[in-house]
Design an enzyme around this catalytic site. Structure first.
Site, PDB file in Angstrom:
ATOM      1  N   ASP A  19       1.159  -1.115  -0.094  1.00 20.82           N
ATOM      2  CA  ASP A  19      -0.016  -0.155  -0.153  1.00 20.82           C
ATOM      3  C   ASP A  19       0.993   1.428  -0.172  1.00 20.82           C
ATOM      4  O   ASP A  19       0.426   2.500   0.668  1.00 20.82           O
ATOM      5  CB  ASP A  19      -0.561  -0.356   1.031  1.00 20.82           C
ATOM      6  CG  ASP A  19      -1.767  -1.109   1.644  1.00 20.82           C
ATOM      7  OD1 ASP A  19      -1.967  -1.592   0.246  1.00 20.82           O
ATOM      8  OD2 ASP A  19      -2.012  -1.410   2.417  1.00 20.82           O
ATOM      9  N   LYS A  22       2.484   2.251  -4.778  1.00 23.67           N
ATOM     10  CA  LYS A  22       2.760   1.930  -6.368  1.00 23.67           C
ATOM     11  C   LYS A  22       2.180   1.656  -7.747  1.00 23.67           C
ATOM     12  O   LYS A  22       2.632   2.797  -8.471  1.00 23.67           O
ATOM     13  CB  LYS A  22       3.319   0.653  -6.133  1.00 23.67           C
ATOM     14  CG  LYS A  22       4.493   0.228  -4.914  1.00 23.67           C
ATOM     15  CD  LYS A  22       4.481  -1.541  -5.090  1.00 23.67           C
ATOM     16  CE  LYS A  22       3.319  -2.206  -4.102  1.00 23.67           C
ATOM     17  NZ  LYS A  22       2.835  -1.634  -3.204  1.00 23.67           N
ATOM     18  N   GLY A  46      -4.399  -4.305  -4.442  1.00 23.12           N
ATOM     19  CA  GLY A  46      -5.254  -3.160  -4.964  1.00 23.12           C
ATOM     20  C   GLY A  46      -4.284  -1.657  -4.690  1.00 23.12           C
ATOM     21  O   GLY A  46      -3.906  -1.254  -4.189  1.00 23.12           O
ATOM     22  N   HIS A  47      -4.252  -1.545  -7.026  1.00 25.58           N
ATOM     23  CA  HIS A  47      -3.718  -0.770  -7.203  1.00 25.58           C
ATOM     24  C   HIS A  47      -4.315   0.800  -6.943  1.00 25.58           C
ATOM     25  O   HIS A  47      -5.026   0.317  -8.179  1.00 25.58           O
ATOM     26  CB  HIS A  47      -2.764  -1.488  -8.031  1.00 25.58           C
ATOM     27  CG  HIS A  47      -1.310  -2.005  -7.248  1.00 25.58           C
ATOM     28  ND1 HIS A  47      -0.491  -2.724  -8.118  1.00 25.58           N
ATOM     29  CD2 HIS A  47      -1.163  -2.318  -6.024  1.00 25.58           C
ATOM     30  CE1 HIS A  47       0.265  -3.366  -7.630  1.00 25.58           C
ATOM     31  NE2 HIS A  47      -0.051  -3.254  -6.178  1.00 25.58           N
ATOM     32  N   GLN A 231       2.385  -5.351  -3.261  1.00 24.34           N
ATOM     33  CA  GLN A 231       2.706  -6.004  -1.823  1.00 24.34           C
ATOM     34  C   GLN A 231       3.812  -4.589  -1.426  1.00 24.34           C
ATOM     35  O   GLN A 231       4.178  -4.533  -2.563  1.00 24.34           O
ATOM     36  CB  GLN A 231       3.051  -7.400  -1.301  1.00 24.34           C
ATOM     37  CG  GLN A 231       0.808  -8.256  -1.138  1.00 24.34           C
ATOM     38  CD  GLN A 231       1.003  -8.630  -2.267  1.00 24.34           C
ATOM     39  OE1 GLN A 231       1.862  -9.375  -3.058  1.00 24.34           O
ATOM     40  NE2 GLN A 231      -0.753  -8.808  -2.821  1.00 24.34           N
TER      41      GLN A 231
HETATM   42  P1  IMP Z   1      -2.125 -12.710   1.014  1.00 17.11           P
HETATM   43  O1  IMP Z   1      -1.096 -12.295   0.328  1.00 17.11           O
HETATM   44  O2  IMP Z   1      -4.317 -12.810   0.700  1.00 17.11           O
HETATM   45  O3  IMP Z   1      -1.862 -13.691   2.130  1.00 17.11           O
HETATM   46  O4  IMP Z   1      -2.266 -11.714   2.885  1.00 17.11           O
HETATM   47  C1  IMP Z   1      -1.350 -12.144   3.533  1.00 17.11           C
HETATM   48  C2  IMP Z   1      -0.791 -10.652   4.062  1.00 17.11           C
HETATM   49  O5  IMP Z   1      -0.524  -9.901   2.914  1.00 17.11           O
HETATM   50  C3  IMP Z   1      -1.743  -9.537   4.836  1.00 17.11           C
HETATM   51  O6  IMP Z   1      -1.699  -9.353   6.625  1.00 17.11           O
HETATM   52  C4  IMP Z   1      -2.599  -8.723   3.855  1.00 17.11           C
HETATM   53  O7  IMP Z   1      -2.824  -7.818   4.710  1.00 17.11           O
HETATM   54  C5  IMP Z   1      -1.016  -9.066   3.137  1.00 17.11           C
HETATM   55  N1  IMP Z   1      -1.572  -7.779   2.254  1.00 17.11           N
HETATM   56  C6  IMP Z   1      -1.389  -8.746   0.861  1.00 17.11           C
HETATM   57  N2  IMP Z   1      -2.183  -7.821  -0.267  1.00 17.11           N
HETATM   58  C7  IMP Z   1      -1.715  -6.498   0.261  1.00 17.11           C
HETATM   59  C8  IMP Z   1      -1.235  -6.168  -0.570  1.00 17.11           C
HETATM   60  O8  IMP Z   1      -1.367  -5.328  -1.876  1.00 17.11           O
HETATM   61  N3  IMP Z   1      -1.372  -4.217   0.651  1.00 17.11           N
HETATM   62  C9  IMP Z   1      -0.891  -4.464   1.748  1.00 17.11           C
HETATM   63  N4  IMP Z   1      -0.771  -5.579   2.711  1.00 17.11           N
HETATM   64  C10 IMP Z   1      -0.948  -6.965   2.079  1.00 17.11           C
END
Ligand code: IMP
Length: 433
Positions: A19, A22, A46-47, A231
């Site tokens: 977040d 990017k 989520g961009h 991420q």
């Molecule tokens: P997962 O990727 O859904 O398995 O989540 C694993 C961890 O990564 C959790 O803490 C999510 O909140 C975090 N996470 C996954 N995708 C994002 C993102 O795009 N932005 C911020 N945190 C993310």
């Protein structure tokens, strides 16, 4: 003889917990790109990009898509929910973004199927107080099938027998696990296969060899490639705050493997950081704020997740994190976002390293529990007079803001090349440019 590709293949990575903004940086840099490729993650990302007052939230399709001459690829390192991909493409088309012939997905990319999402939810439930706080998009289970060699890839869609074998086997296993986890819902192999039938031709029509496409693009003198990370570095499966991480290599080395090129092809690595810190999901966050300051920063920065809507945890800029991320990624430049959010603060703090049990911490803790216990060493800064919002040049920024940025640069030992000071494309400063 190969063309000189220097400066033409740039990876953009998140250098905090995701977040970082990017989407905005990729969107702006895409103006000069001819091809943008995502290299890992899936619809957990989520961009958010805003153009002419219109907001687009992209989960799978690279943020470069809003420039209509840019080809957009999903690399082999991405796990692809095929229905989400097609929905996102159609939604863009409905809003007037021409998509014809511009989208490709690696034939080697793994598919995220409905049983992955069911398992993601069930596993989180079972973790109790050790919950990771995943996005529920099936990301961990899909990468587990990939590493366990029980996954289904885009190219496999051409082989209906294989699809049936894999899906039936995985549904059996998933349903056993769901039953054990006390979850009532079950996956249904026939239903999944029917739904796959409906989209088979469309997805196969997008299939490509992303490495080959990128190499060919860079062989053209005009070719400019952006590799888009999702991420952030602290969510990297190896280098992040394990186990509170995502399941892919979010750091720059993953960019090469995740699209199918050699590491030396990448000649710049831009690390995106917020001017402060946020995190969604569980796990350590050393500079986390509480109480009134927390509420204020969250409200001013609109810090709510783009994928799940969850309120983000917020804290001051953590130099310990960004310095670590600079090393792990080999950053060549920083892009600082949301500087304008700090305009409102009379006092700003910056973490520069940590102490643990009263001793300075020399190396970024490998254990999440240790990182949870560190005390950040803070510098306290007076806020700046005036507003950074909407500035488009370095000299236009208030002097205090420039000093703040210089300090971040020093802590990360990486030059700042871009500063974002608002949601619009034009709220953007190119440092030294
Ligand atoms: P997962 O990727 O859904 O398995 O989540 C694993 C961890 O990564 C959790 O803490 C999510 O909140 C975090 N996470 C996954 N995708 C994002 C993102 O795009 N932005 C911020 N945190 C993310």
């Amino acid at each position: 003889m190969k063309a000189d590709t220097s400066g033409r293949c740039v990876a953009v990575v998140g250098a905090q917990w995701g977040d970082e903004g990017k989407g905005k940086i990729i969107d702006v840099l895409s103006e000069e790109a001819t091809l943008v490729a995502r290299y890992q993650g899936g619809a957990n990302a989520g961009h958010t990009v805003r153009v002419d007052g219109d907001e687009f939230i992209l989960h799978l399709i690279p943020s470069g898509v809003l420039y209509e001459d840019v080809r957009c690829l999903l690399g082999n390192g991405v796990v692809v929910d095929p229905w989400t991909l097609l929905e996102e493409r159609d939604a863009l088309e409905e809003r007037g973004v021409a998509m014809d012939g511009r989208l490709g997905v690696s034939a080697r990319a793994h598919l995220v199927l409905p049983y992955h999402q069911l398992l993601d939810g069930a596993q989180e439930e079972n973790r109790g107080s050790d919950r990771i706080g995943t996005t529920g998009r099936g990301i961990g289970p899909a990468y587990r099938d990939k590493a366990g060699r029980t996954g289904l890839r885009v190219a496999d869609l051409a082989d209906e027998d294989r699809c049936r074998r894999v899906v039936e086997g995985r549904v059996d296993d998933a349903n056993t696990l769901l039953e054990k986890a006390g979850v009532e819902e079950r996956a249904d192999a026939d239903e999944i296969l029917e739904r796959l039938d409906e989209i088979r031709d469309e997805i196969l029509g997008l299939a490509t060899d992303t490495g080959q496409e990128i190499r060919r693009e860079l062989d053209r003198a005009a070719g400019r490639v952006l590799l888009e990370g999702a991420q952030g570095s602290l969510l990297d499966i190896d280098h992040g705050t394990y186990p509170y991480v995502t399941s892919s290599t979010t750091t720059a080395a993953g960019a090469a493997a995740g699209v199918g090129i050699g590491p030396r092809v990448i000649d710049e690595v831009v690390g995106v950081v917020k001017a402060y810190t946020t995190r969604v999901g569980n796990g350590p966050l050393p500079t986390e704020l509480e109480g009134e300051a927390e509420e204020r920063l969250r409200e001013l920065g609109s810090e709510f997740g783009a994928t799940t809507g969850r309120p983000r945890r917020v804290g001051w800029f953590d130099g310990g994190v960004v310095d670590y991320a600079a090393g792990v990624n080999g950053l060549t430049a920083l892009a600082v976002t949301k500087l304008d959010v700090l305009d409102e603060f009379d006092e700003i703090r910056v973490g520069d390293g940590y102490e643990l049990d009263g001793e300075p911490v020399e190396s970024f803790p490998a254990r999440a529990d240790d990182l949870d216990r560190v005390d950040p060493v803070y510098e306290t800064w007076e806020g700046w007079d005036g507003s950074t919002a909407g500035c488009t040049g370095w000299r236009a920024l208030p002097e205090g803001a420039r000093r703040y940025l210089k300090r971040l640069e020093e802590i990360a030992d990486t030059p700042i090349r871009y500063v974002s000071v608002g949601a619009a494309r034009s709220d953007f400063v190119r440092v030294g440019g």
